[in-house]
Design an enzyme around this catalytic site. Sequence first.
Site, mmCIF file in Angstrom:
data_model
loop_
_atom_site.group_PDB
_atom_site.id
_atom_site.type_symbol
_atom_site.label_atom_id
_atom_site.label_comp_id
_atom_site.label_asym_id
_atom_site.label_seq_id
_atom_site.Cartn_x
_atom_site.Cartn_y
_atom_site.Cartn_z
ATOM 1 N N TYR A 122 1.537 5.319 -2.475
ATOM 2 C CA TYR A 122 1.824 6.726 -2.155
ATOM 3 C C TYR A 122 3.197 7.126 -2.647
ATOM 4 O O TYR A 122 3.450 8.302 -2.917
ATOM 5 C CB TYR A 122 1.639 6.992 -0.657
ATOM 6 C CG TYR A 122 0.184 6.850 -0.311
ATOM 7 C CD1 TYR A 122 -0.726 7.771 -0.814
ATOM 8 C CD2 TYR A 122 -0.291 5.772 0.401
ATOM 9 C CE1 TYR A 122 -2.071 7.620 -0.592
ATOM 10 C CE2 TYR A 122 -1.637 5.609 0.631
ATOM 11 C CZ TYR A 122 -2.524 6.536 0.127
ATOM 12 O OH TYR A 122 -3.852 6.374 0.336
ATOM 13 N N HIS B 70 -9.928 0.880 -10.862
ATOM 14 C CA HIS B 70 -9.523 1.872 -9.858
ATOM 15 C C HIS B 70 -8.083 2.326 -10.072
ATOM 16 O O HIS B 70 -7.799 3.515 -10.129
ATOM 17 C CB HIS B 70 -9.702 1.275 -8.455
ATOM 18 C CG HIS B 70 -8.915 1.992 -7.401
ATOM 19 N ND1 HIS B 70 -9.292 3.226 -6.909
ATOM 20 C CD2 HIS B 70 -7.774 1.672 -6.756
ATOM 21 C CE1 HIS B 70 -8.420 3.623 -6.004
ATOM 22 N NE2 HIS B 70 -7.480 2.690 -5.889
ATOM 23 N N PHE B 71 -7.156 1.349 -10.222
ATOM 24 C CA PHE B 71 -5.772 1.840 -10.215
ATOM 25 C C PHE B 71 -5.285 2.345 -11.563
ATOM 26 O O PHE B 71 -4.222 2.925 -11.637
ATOM 27 C CB PHE B 71 -4.800 0.874 -9.530
ATOM 28 C CG PHE B 71 -4.657 -0.477 -10.130
ATOM 29 C CD1 PHE B 71 -4.169 -0.650 -11.401
ATOM 30 C CD2 PHE B 71 -4.974 -1.593 -9.368
ATOM 31 C CE1 PHE B 71 -4.016 -1.904 -11.931
ATOM 32 C CE2 PHE B 71 -4.820 -2.866 -9.893
ATOM 33 C CZ PHE B 71 -4.348 -3.015 -11.178
ATOM 34 N N HIS B 72 -6.068 2.169 -12.627
ATOM 35 C CA HIS B 72 -5.693 2.898 -13.839
ATOM 36 C C HIS B 72 -6.062 4.372 -13.723
ATOM 37 O O HIS B 72 -5.523 5.207 -14.449
ATOM 38 C CB HIS B 72 -6.315 2.268 -15.082
ATOM 39 C CG HIS B 72 -5.582 1.032 -15.512
ATOM 40 N ND1 HIS B 72 -5.871 -0.206 -15.016
ATOM 41 C CD2 HIS B 72 -4.522 0.847 -16.349
ATOM 42 C CE1 HIS B 72 -5.039 -1.101 -15.540
ATOM 43 N NE2 HIS B 72 -4.212 -0.484 -16.350
ATOM 44 N N ARG C 237 -10.834 -10.203 -12.445
ATOM 45 C CA ARG C 237 -9.622 -9.620 -13.003
ATOM 46 C C ARG C 237 -8.630 -10.745 -13.255
ATOM 47 O O ARG C 237 -8.859 -11.888 -12.853
ATOM 48 C CB ARG C 237 -9.021 -8.597 -12.034
ATOM 49 C CG ARG C 237 -8.452 -9.215 -10.768
ATOM 50 C CD ARG C 237 -8.001 -8.186 -9.772
ATOM 51 N NE ARG C 237 -6.693 -7.639 -10.111
ATOM 52 C CZ ARG C 237 -5.853 -7.123 -9.201
ATOM 53 N NH1 ARG C 237 -6.197 -7.081 -7.918
ATOM 54 N NH2 ARG C 237 -4.680 -6.623 -9.555
ATOM 55 N N ARG C 238 -7.533 -10.420 -13.923
ATOM 56 C CA ARG C 238 -6.420 -11.342 -14.116
ATOM 57 C C ARG C 238 -6.827 -12.666 -14.738
ATOM 58 O O ARG C 238 -6.398 -13.722 -14.289
ATOM 59 C CB ARG C 238 -5.758 -11.640 -12.771
ATOM 60 C CG ARG C 238 -5.089 -10.443 -12.152
ATOM 61 C CD ARG C 238 -4.432 -10.797 -10.849
ATOM 62 N NE ARG C 238 -3.388 -9.839 -10.548
ATOM 63 C CZ ARG C 238 -2.666 -9.864 -9.431
ATOM 64 N NH1 ARG C 238 -2.886 -10.784 -8.538
ATOM 65 N NH2 ARG C 238 -1.729 -8.964 -9.230
ATOM 66 N N HIS D 186 0.801 -1.214 0.000
ATOM 67 C CA HIS D 186 0.000 0.000 0.000
ATOM 68 C C HIS D 186 0.837 1.268 0.000
ATOM 69 O O HIS D 186 0.600 2.151 -0.826
ATOM 70 C CB HIS D 186 -1.068 0.065 1.087
ATOM 71 C CG HIS D 186 -1.988 1.203 0.775
ATOM 72 N ND1 HIS D 186 -3.006 1.120 -0.137
ATOM 73 C CD2 HIS D 186 -1.945 2.496 1.135
ATOM 74 C CE1 HIS D 186 -3.561 2.291 -0.298
ATOM 75 N NE2 HIS D 186 -2.939 3.150 0.462
HETATM 76 C C1 HEM Z 1 -1.162 2.177 -21.875
HETATM 77 C C2 HEM Z 1 -2.387 1.839 -21.690
HETATM 78 C C3 HEM Z 1 -2.824 0.742 -20.755
HETATM 79 C C4 HEM Z 1 -3.632 -0.313 -21.096
HETATM 80 C C5 HEM Z 1 -4.254 -0.578 -22.458
HETATM 81 C C6 HEM Z 1 -3.801 -1.114 -19.921
HETATM 82 C C7 HEM Z 1 -4.603 -2.261 -19.847
HETATM 83 C C8 HEM Z 1 -4.721 -3.088 -18.744
HETATM 84 C C9 HEM Z 1 -5.663 -4.181 -18.598
HETATM 85 C C10 HEM Z 1 -6.717 -4.577 -19.627
HETATM 86 C C11 HEM Z 1 -5.437 -4.764 -17.393
HETATM 87 C C12 HEM Z 1 -6.235 -5.872 -16.719
HETATM 88 C C13 HEM Z 1 -5.886 -7.234 -17.096
HETATM 89 C C14 HEM Z 1 -6.604 -8.278 -16.263
HETATM 90 O O1 HEM Z 1 -6.845 -8.094 -15.044
HETATM 91 O O2 HEM Z 1 -6.906 -9.319 -16.827
HETATM 92 C C15 HEM Z 1 -4.343 -4.052 -16.778
HETATM 93 C C16 HEM Z 1 -3.777 -4.361 -15.561
HETATM 94 C C17 HEM Z 1 -2.816 -3.591 -14.928
HETATM 95 N N1 HEM Z 1 -2.314 -2.357 -15.352
HETATM 96 FE FE1 HEM Z 1 -2.694 -1.473 -17.113
HETATM 97 N N2 HEM Z 1 -3.080 -0.559 -18.894
HETATM 98 C C18 HEM Z 1 -2.464 0.581 -19.366
HETATM 99 C C19 HEM Z 1 -1.661 1.453 -18.640
HETATM 100 C C20 HEM Z 1 -1.192 1.227 -17.367
HETATM 101 C C21 HEM Z 1 -0.345 2.106 -16.617
HETATM 102 C C22 HEM Z 1 0.176 3.458 -17.114
HETATM 103 C C23 HEM Z 1 -0.078 1.491 -15.437
HETATM 104 C C24 HEM Z 1 0.759 1.948 -14.278
HETATM 105 C C25 HEM Z 1 1.595 2.943 -14.267
HETATM 106 C C26 HEM Z 1 -0.766 0.220 -15.443
HETATM 107 C C27 HEM Z 1 -0.732 -0.719 -14.427
HETATM 108 C C28 HEM Z 1 -1.413 -1.914 -14.416
HETATM 109 C C29 HEM Z 1 -1.295 -2.891 -13.361
HETATM 110 C C30 HEM Z 1 -0.422 -2.771 -12.105
HETATM 111 C C31 HEM Z 1 -2.169 -3.949 -13.683
HETATM 112 C C32 HEM Z 1 -2.436 -5.197 -12.866
HETATM 113 C C33 HEM Z 1 -1.596 -6.334 -13.210
HETATM 114 C C34 HEM Z 1 -1.952 -7.486 -12.327
HETATM 115 O O3 HEM Z 1 -3.141 -7.716 -12.056
HETATM 116 O O4 HEM Z 1 -1.004 -8.150 -11.867
HETATM 117 N N3 HEM Z 1 -1.451 0.091 -16.625
HETATM 118 N N4 HEM Z 1 -3.939 -3.025 -17.623
HETATM 119 CU CU CU Z 2 -3.981 -0.194 -0.410
#
Ligand code: HEM
Ligand code: CU
Length: 564
Positions: A235, A382-384, A445-446, A231
Amino acid sequence: MTYVDEYPNAAKLVRWHFGVAFVALALGGLLGLVQALYRTDTLRSLLPIQATEYYTVLTGHGVLLALVFTTFFICGLFLWATTNSLERSLYSDRLAWAGFLSMFVGTALATVAILNGFAPGLPFESADVLYTFYAPLKAHPAFYVGAALLVVGSWVVGAVYFLTYRDWRADNPDARIPLQTFMVLTTFIMWYLSSVGVAVEVVVFLIPWSLGWIGQVDPLLTRSLFWYFGHPVVYFWLLPGYLAWYTLLPKFAGGRLFSDPLARVVFVLFVLLSTPVGFHHQYVDPGIADGFKFIAMTNTMMLLLPSLLTAFTVVASLEHGARQRGGDGYLGWLRALPWDNPAFSGTALAGLMFAAGGFSGMINAGMNINYLIHNTIWVPGHFHLTVGTAFALTAMAVSYWLVPQLTGKRLRHRTLASVQPYVWFVGMTLMSNAMHRGGLAGLPRRTAEPVGDAGAAAFDPVFGSIGEIRVQIAVGATLLVAALAMFLVVMLGTWLSRPGVARLSVNGHIPEPLSGASNSPRVLDNLWLWTGIAVVLVVLAYGLPLWSMVADGVLQPGTPPFPV
Ligand code: HEM
Ligand SMILES: [Cu+2]
C-alpha cells in the site's frame, strides 16, 4: 509560475529522487528481461548468465524495482505534493537531503552486495536473498545495512513532510488539511507503523546474524516480522498511485475530482486496515494458529472496500471530465478522453490493470484457494499488474507531466511518449496473463528451470500449452523493456535539453473537487485518532502470535502450537 521557479530547492530534491529512481528502473528492467528470457528458455545460449546466477538476477530485479525505484519515486513525489498543496517551502532542505543521502548510500551498499553475486570473491560476497529477505537465506551484512539505511532515510524524508505540515498548521489553525498533504501524511503514518517490523527484523536479528555475533535466528519470527511490513509496503506503493488517480487523473481528463471526502475516507481506511493483514502471506507456515490467519484473511477482504470506493470515484471523475469535453452516451464519453496525452493514458491504463490485479489479489487472499497458487508464477503475474503496472506505469505517466515542471524544460519526443503506455499495456497483458495461466497449471515461481525437457509434461494448462505460455512471457517481457527504453529516452531527452528552447506547455494548476473538503467530517483530519486505532488493531492481530513465537526464546526456532 512553474514549480521549479517557485520552489527551486524542493524541485532539485525531487529531481535527485527521480533520477535515482529512473536509474534503478533501467537496471532492474534489464535484469527482468534477462530472467524472463532465461526461464522461458528463449535465446538462452546468448544470455550472459549461468543458472547459478539466476537468484542474483532475480534479487537485483526485485530489490531495484520493488524497493529502490518505488521508495525514491514516492519520497520525491511526496516532497512535490507537500510543497505544492501546502503552498510553502519545506521545513528544512537540509533534513530532506540527509534523508536522501541515507537512502542513496543504503542503495549503493545493497546494490553492490547483490551484484557481487556475479563476481565471487569480491569484498561483499553476495546477497542472493531476494527482495523478501528473511532467514534462513543469509546475505552479506552490507546488504542488510543498506536496506536499513534505505528505510531510515525514508523516515527522515517523511519527518520533513510532517514538520512542514506542523508549520503550516500553526499558520492555519482552522483550515482543513489540503487533500494531497492529507494523502502524504496518512500514507506515511502507515509506513512508519509498518516499517518498524522490517527495521526490527534487520537490526535486531539479521545484521548480528550475518556478522556472526549470534549463531542462529528464528526463521518463523523473521518471516513474520518481514510480512508484518511486507503487506503494508504494497500500500506504500499503491497509495501514491491513488494520489495521482484522485488528484491528477481527473485533471488530465479535463475535469475535476468527484469527491474529496470520499478520498479522505479511503486513505483513513488504508491506515486502519493495511497493517493487520500480513499473515495472509503465511497461510502455509506452521507455528501460527489458524485463527490468526483467519483474522488476517478477513481484514484483507475488508481492504476491498477502499479499492472499490476508489474505482467508483475515479471513474465518476473521468466521466465528468469526458462530458466537459463534449462526450456523451452511456459509454460514448470514453471516446472524448485525451487518449493521446501520455500522462492521461498511462495513468488510466494503469488504473485499468489495477482492477484486474485486484481480482487475482482476492484469489491470493482466500485462505483455501491460496493453496492452489501459492509459490507458483501466478504470484508474479499478480504483482506485475499491481506494483509493476498500477504503480510503475502511473509513476511514468505522472513524470511526463511533472518532470517538465521540475526542470523548466518542455517534454521532448512527444510521439514516442504517447505510444509508450500502450506498448507497456500490451506487453504486460501478454506477460501477466501468461504468468497467471502458467501458475494455474502449477509452474513454480523463482526458478530458472521450471520446464526441463522431461518436465514439461508434468504441467497441464486448462487450454493452450506450456510452450505457448512461455512464448507469451518472453514476447511480453521484450515489449515491456522496449516501453521502458522509450520512457527513458523521453526523460533523458527532456532532462538534457537546453532550457528555454520552447515555452513550457504544462499547466500545473489542480482544479477544486466537485465536492470539496468542507463537505467532509472534521474527524477525518484527526490523524492522532486514526493512528491510535490502527495501533490497537495491530496489537489485536499480532500480539498473541508474536508472543507465542518469542515465548520460547527469541532466537529459538521451534514454536509450540498455539491453541486455535
Ligand atoms: C520491465 C519489465 C519487467 C519484466 C520483463 C519483468 C519480469 C519478471 C519475471 C519474469 C519475474 C519472475 C521470475 C521468477 O519468478 O522466476 C519477475 C519477478 C519480479 N518482478 Fe518483474 N518484470 C518487469 C517489471 C517489474 C516492475 C516494474 C516491478 C516493480 C515495480 C517488478 C517487480 C518484480 C518483483 C518484486 C519480482 C519478484 C522477485 C522475487 O520473486 O523475489 N517487475 N519479473
Ligand atoms: Cu499481502
